[in-house]
Every structure is written in C-alpha cells, then in structure tokens.
Design a protein around this motif. Structure first.
Motif, PDB file in Angstrom:
ATOM      1  N   GLU A 169      54.863  22.792 -27.938  1.00 15.13           N
ATOM      2  CA  GLU A 169      54.508  22.526 -29.543  1.00 15.13           C
ATOM      3  C   GLU A 169      55.292  23.793 -30.271  1.00 15.13           C
ATOM      4  O   GLU A 169      55.864  23.549 -31.282  1.00 15.13           O
ATOM      5  N   ILE A 196      58.439  23.355 -33.079  1.00 14.49           N
ATOM      6  CA  ILE A 196      58.372  23.985 -34.465  1.00 14.49           C
ATOM      7  C   ILE A 196      59.470  24.952 -34.588  1.00 14.49           C
ATOM      8  O   ILE A 196      60.156  24.840 -35.763  1.00 14.49           O
ATOM      9  N   PHE A 227      58.150  14.372 -29.430  1.00 12.35           N
ATOM     10  CA  PHE A 227      57.501  14.046 -30.818  1.00 12.35           C
ATOM     11  C   PHE A 227      58.250  13.378 -31.629  1.00 12.35           C
ATOM     12  O   PHE A 227      59.392  12.963 -31.353  1.00 12.35           O
ATOM     13  N   LYS A 268      56.424  17.449 -40.646  1.00  9.27           N
ATOM     14  CA  LYS A 268      55.417  17.701 -39.802  1.00  9.27           C
ATOM     15  C   LYS A 268      55.892  17.083 -38.325  1.00  9.27           C
ATOM     16  O   LYS A 268      56.661  16.081 -38.160  1.00  9.27           O
ATOM     17  N   PHE A 269      55.222  17.213 -37.440  1.00  6.58           N
ATOM     18  CA  PHE A 269      55.211  16.491 -35.901  1.00  6.58           C
ATOM     19  C   PHE A 269      53.872  15.868 -35.468  1.00  6.58           C
ATOM     20  O   PHE A 269      52.962  16.135 -35.785  1.00  6.58           O
ATOM     21  N   LYS A 270      54.140  14.744 -34.712  1.00  9.28           N
ATOM     22  CA  LYS A 270      52.952  14.173 -34.105  1.00  9.28           C
ATOM     23  C   LYS A 270      53.307  13.988 -32.657  1.00  9.28           C
ATOM     24  O   LYS A 270      54.715  13.405 -32.371  1.00  9.28           O
ATOM     25  N   GLU A 271      52.611  14.147 -31.666  1.00  8.67           N
ATOM     26  CA  GLU A 271      53.091  14.006 -30.369  1.00  8.67           C
ATOM     27  C   GLU A 271      53.238  12.458 -30.119  1.00  8.67           C
ATOM     28  O   GLU A 271      51.948  11.582 -30.375  1.00  8.67           O
ATOM     29  N   PHE A 309      53.653  28.768 -36.114  1.00  4.98           N
ATOM     30  CA  PHE A 309      52.608  27.922 -36.086  1.00  4.98           C
ATOM     31  C   PHE A 309      51.576  28.718 -36.953  1.00  4.98           C
ATOM     32  O   PHE A 309      50.779  28.347 -37.542  1.00  4.98           O
ATOM     33  N   VAL A 367      51.637  20.393 -36.631  1.00  5.31           N
ATOM     34  CA  VAL A 367      51.482  19.286 -35.718  1.00  5.31           C
ATOM     35  C   VAL A 367      50.135  18.424 -35.899  1.00  5.31           C
ATOM     36  O   VAL A 367      48.937  19.108 -35.917  1.00  5.31           O
ATOM     37  N   THR A 368      50.591  17.276 -36.353  1.00  2.26           N
ATOM     38  CA  THR A 368      49.116  16.474 -36.980  1.00  2.26           C
ATOM     39  C   THR A 368      48.587  15.662 -35.883  1.00  2.26           C
ATOM     40  O   THR A 368      47.388  15.171 -36.002  1.00  2.26           O
ATOM     41  N   ARG A 405      47.999  14.858 -31.506  1.00  2.00           N
ATOM     42  CA  ARG A 405      48.070  15.055 -30.055  1.00  2.00           C
ATOM     43  C   ARG A 405      47.661  13.967 -29.242  1.00  2.00           C
ATOM     44  O   ARG A 405      46.913  13.185 -29.797  1.00  2.00           O
TER      45      ARG A 405
END
Length: 556
Positions: A189, A193, A225, A236-239, A403, A410-411, A413
């Motif tokens: 993560e 970023i 991601f 932003k990211f999401k897994e 971070f 990260v929104t 997981r």
C-alpha cells in the motif's frame, strides 16, 4: 479503563516513515504541511557509497541479552578477534512469518522476537532522532512526531500486534499515547501511494487497475489496486482483489549464492576464513546482484588471505585470483529459481483480475535488473506497462510518509481471512457431529461450535466499516470474547477445526469501567465494535454511551 480520546492530527506536525526490513531498514520524514520528503541517508559505520539503508542486524556477546552493536557496526564488530563468542542476528523479521517461524531455530540467549526487534528499533530510532535534529524537524520535539511503520501485507494479526508492541517498547511512542499516533501500513500500500505520487507519466486514470509487486529481502507481497478519481483530481485507491505473498525475497538468492561459492571453492582450498567468505558475499550483494541482467559473466576478486590471489584454476573459473561467475551458473543456480517463485505469484494474482494496466516493481529486490527483465518477458504482452518507479528501493519508506499525511488514500481493503466468533446454530442431522448437539431447556436442538461469520474472506471492505455486536455483563465483571479466523476457500462451519485452517486468533478483554450509579451485580449492556477494514484489527467497547479501547491478546 480510559475513554478512547479523539485523535487530533494537528498535534503531530512531523510525519516519520519507517521501513523495518528483513535485510535492510530505512526511514524518511516530512513536515505535515509540506510536500518535500527527507530521506535518512547517513547511518553509523557505513560509507556513503553503499545502500542508503542500514542492515537489520543485532550483535550480542556470549549469552548476554544486551545488544552491543546494531546495523553495519554489528557486522564490522563481528570481525574483531575480541568478539569471537559474539552472536550476530540477522533476517529475524522472518520469525514473524508464521509459515516460516515454526521451522526456524529458536533465537539464542533466551531472546524473544519482541526483544530483538525492540533492541534494534531503539537504537535505530535514536539515530533517526539525531539526524532529524539536523534537518527540517530540528525545531520540533519528539512528542510531536507521528509514526508510520510498514509491515508485509501477508502478515497475520498477531505478527502486526507484536510489531506494535516492539515499537512501543523501543520508545517510538508511549503505551498511553493515542493508538493512531503509531500507524501500521502494509508495504505494498505504501508503495502504491508512492507510485501514484511519482509516476504521473504513466497516466493511470479512474478505473484503471495496477499491481504492486513489492519484492524485498525476505518477502514478496502482491496487491492489485483500482484507481478512484475523487474531488479536485486527488486519486485514491481501493484494493481490488485479495492480495497474497510469500517469503521468497532476495535473501534466498544470497543463500543460493553461498552454496555456489562453497561448491566452487571446495576444489581450490581446504577452508575459507569466515571474514574472507563474507567479503566475497559483500561483493556479490553490493555489486553483482544489482547489476546482473542475465547477459554477462561477472567477476569477484578473491581476498589475498585465501592464498589464491595469484593462482589459476580453470576448473572453477579462477584466473590469477579473480573468480569468474558465468552468466549461465548465476542465472540457473542463483537467480532463476527464486525469480520463478516471484513469477508464479504474479501469475496467480493475474488470474483474479480481468484487465491490468500496469505492474510496478518496488523494493530492494524489485530494483533487480534481472527480475525486471523476466517480468517484462513473461507479462509485457498482457500488461500495458511493466515499470520500476524512481528510487524503487525507497518506495515503501517514502510511501509511508505520504500515507501519514493522508491516511485515507486507500479506501477499500480485501480481507485475507474469514473472521467470526463461536456460536450455536440450528442442529442439522447428518451434517453436524452428534457430539456438538445441545438440547436446551425449551426443547430446541442446537449445534455448538458453529462459526458465526463477521467478515467474509475476499469480499471488499470499506476502511470505516465495523461489525457491531451486542453483549452484556454483570457489574463489575469484565467481558472476554474470542475471535476466530480461517484462510479456507469455503466458508468455515465450525470454530474447532484447526486441521481445516480454522483457529482462534485472539481473546478480547473488555474491562468494566467504574460506574458510580451502578449496583454490584447489575446487568450492563455493551456494544462491541470491530473494525476489520484497517491494516490492524481494532476493537472498541461502548458502555453507557462512552467508547473504550480494549485489550487484545493474539494467539500463535
């Protein structure tokens, strides 16, 4: 038991990122209101020409539990005759990998893994503070620092808890500090970023999916991601899928190289002094390993102490004290077996994704020319981009700082385990074991030891999602509840099925606060709130409208 205080980010104007690694550890920091990040590049007893991290090593004398040196100084100190009885500990981060730890020899001198990590982090942190006092953080006191400590995504909840305990014991934060002053972030993560910040030329857009392959000294972690476009262009990211990893980092290349060197030198000399052998390994680690790309032979100058400095031995490729390591033997005997493990991990992860726009290689091993070449060969046709960001070996450290500036990048997981508690459920004849049958006083028939699912493995979970369960206790008794986890593909049915991958991972103790208006023995209702979307499992109790933190004991 104290109230869970609200966390005020403005109390911590300095953000510190620490990458505690299997072979090397590094750090960086920044002021919260500035973009620039300062890397720590000076380390004790280390020349400016080597890696800008410090070796993760501890030196103890005899059977003492007191560490006498750390980092590069520990390695150099071992060479002194006075330290012949010394014990050098390295690669001990692997003791927190539960898949490997059961096969490792016990730590010496009755040391625990928390002892060893906290010993290293204590001195590491003291040096970090000294370096920061000479830079942009010189006007701030240490109690205004917020820490972001990276951990492998593949680690268990227990391993993360032990890492937090080690950091507290080392003095990074105090036991009574707010929990959020020390944040754990998964290494891939942090790398994601960093790649988003430094790889604008790769033009990832909303909806694009990319893989982080974080290949370090001990572990290789992979996570996919998906990019989310948000307000004012902030991404932003999401897994996207459940990541995975294994212990197949570059130390396993070093082990294979040791085996090859011993084999080659066996026919030329009866014995190799340890310091001479380590000198050759240093040449391999610092020069040959990062440069090797599978096309050229490489050479190592043997130390004069081996009495081979002017000898020639064609059988082992020795010419006037220079040992030839052929491209073929380096490729086939040293690099390729370990790289194949990494390629297999990537291959498995790609099966879970419809389309992948990019693969980013980060970490010390991720900077390998040969690994990059092989990933490009295997997956370059299927993926739009295989890339290595600038200073890939510092991606995790710098990403940890980013971070800390914005913990909400990260929104979503994806949990790697099923989580749940022990419960009873309707008994089904022919399915549930007879010994699990319970007949209640009202005549109902129930099955004991059933796994009541809180979190489903592999299903995306928002970082703010929490599971709320109602309990009660009789004042002033505390409440204890057990949490179970499973890494099975199918939903587990029973909590007592260790052979099927189900195990109790923790007991949560909820002390009863002092309630002046409550009588002894009076029933008290409470809510248990469990947050599974964060890097660490967080549990809170709500009693009479107030939120309290809980004490968690993780089991091996």
């Amino acid at each position: 038991m104290a109230d869970q205080r609200a966390f005020n980010e403005r109390d911590y104007p300095v953000i510190v990122g620490i990458d505690f690694g299997t072979t090397y550890s590094g750090a960086a920091y920044s002021l919260a209101n500035q973009e620039d990040i300062e890397d720590i590049v000076r380390w004790p007893r280390q020349s400016s020409s080597v890696y800008c991290k410090t070796p993760t090593m501890n030196l103890y004398r005899g059977d003492s539990k007191k560490m006498v040196q750390w980092g590069n100084a520990a390695r150099l100190e071992l060479l002194r005759p006075i330290n012949r009885d010394a014990v050098l500990l390295k690669q001990y981060k692997l003791y927190l990998d539960e898949a490997l730890s059961k096969d490792l020899v016990p730590l010496p001198n009755d040391l625990t893994i928390v002892d060893v990590i906290s010993d290293f982090l204590r001195e590491f942190h003291e040096h970090l503070l000294f370096e920061m006092s000479r830079g942009i953080a010189r006007d701030f006191k240490q109690d205004s620092f917020r820490y972001c400590l990276t951990v492998p995504a593949m680690w268990s909840d227990r391993a993360k808890a032990l890492m937090r305990e080690s950091a507290i014991r080392a003095g990074l934060v105090k036991e009574g500090d707010h929990r959020d002053r020390l944040m754990l972030i998964s290494e891939p993560e942090a790398a994601a970023i960093y790649c988003e910040k430094k790889c604008e030329q790769f033009n990832l857009r909303g909806g694009d999916k990319f893989m982080i392959c974080d290949a370090g000294g001990g572990t290789v972690d992979l996570i996919v991601f998906q990019v989310e476009s948000t307000f004012q262009g902030t991404r932003k990211f999401k897994e996207d899928t459940k990541g995975h990893g294994e212990s197949c980092g570059s130390i396993f290349i070093d082990k294979r190289m040791r085996k090859l060197l011993k084999k080659k030198l066996k026919s030329a000399t009866k014995s190799v002094p340890p310091y001479a052998f380590e000198h050759m390994m240093d040449t391999f680690i610092n020069t040959v390993k990062p440069e090797f790309d599978g096309t050229d032979d490489h050479f190592i100058q043997l130390p004069a102490s081996l009495e081979l400095a002017s000898l020639t031995n064609e059988e082992i490729g020795l010419d006037e004290g220079v040992l030839c390591l052929t491209m073929q033997e380096l490729r086939d005997d040293v690099f390729e077996p370990v790289v194949q493990d990494v390629l297999n991990l990537i291959r498995q992860q790609m099966k879970t994704v419809n389309r992948l726009e990019a693969i980013f290689l980060v970490g010390g091993f991720g900077s390998s020319n040969y690994l990059f070449k092989r990933v490009q060969q295997e997956f370059g046709r299927d993926v739009g981009l295989v890339a290595m960001p600038p200073r890939a070996e510092l991606a995790v450290t710098r990403g940890a700082v980013f971070f800390g500036k914005n913990p909400n990048l990260v929104t979503t997981r994806v949990p790697r385990y099923w989580y749940g508690i022990d419960s009873t459920n309707k008994f089904i004849e022919g399915v549930d074991p007879p010994e699990f049958k319970i007949i209640r006083s009202d005549g109902s028939i129930r099955a004991d030891n059933r796994f009541s699912v809180f979190v489903r493995r592999g299903e995306p979970l928002d970082i703010n999602d929490c599971v709320v369960k109602k309990y009660y206790a009789f004042y002033p008794n505390q409440t204890v509840c057990s949490l179970f986890a499973a890494d099975t593909e199918e939903e587990p049915r029973y909590t007592c099925a260790p052979t099927l991958g189900v195990r109790r991972i923790a007991n949560f103790t909820i002390p009863m606060p002092k309630l002046p208006d409550v009588q002894y023995g009076e029933r008290i209702d409470l809510l248990i709130k469990m947050y599974f979307g964060e890097v660490e499992l967080r549990v809170e109790a709500v009693i009479q409208g107030k939120t309290y933190s809980t004490t968690c004991m993780f089991e091996a």
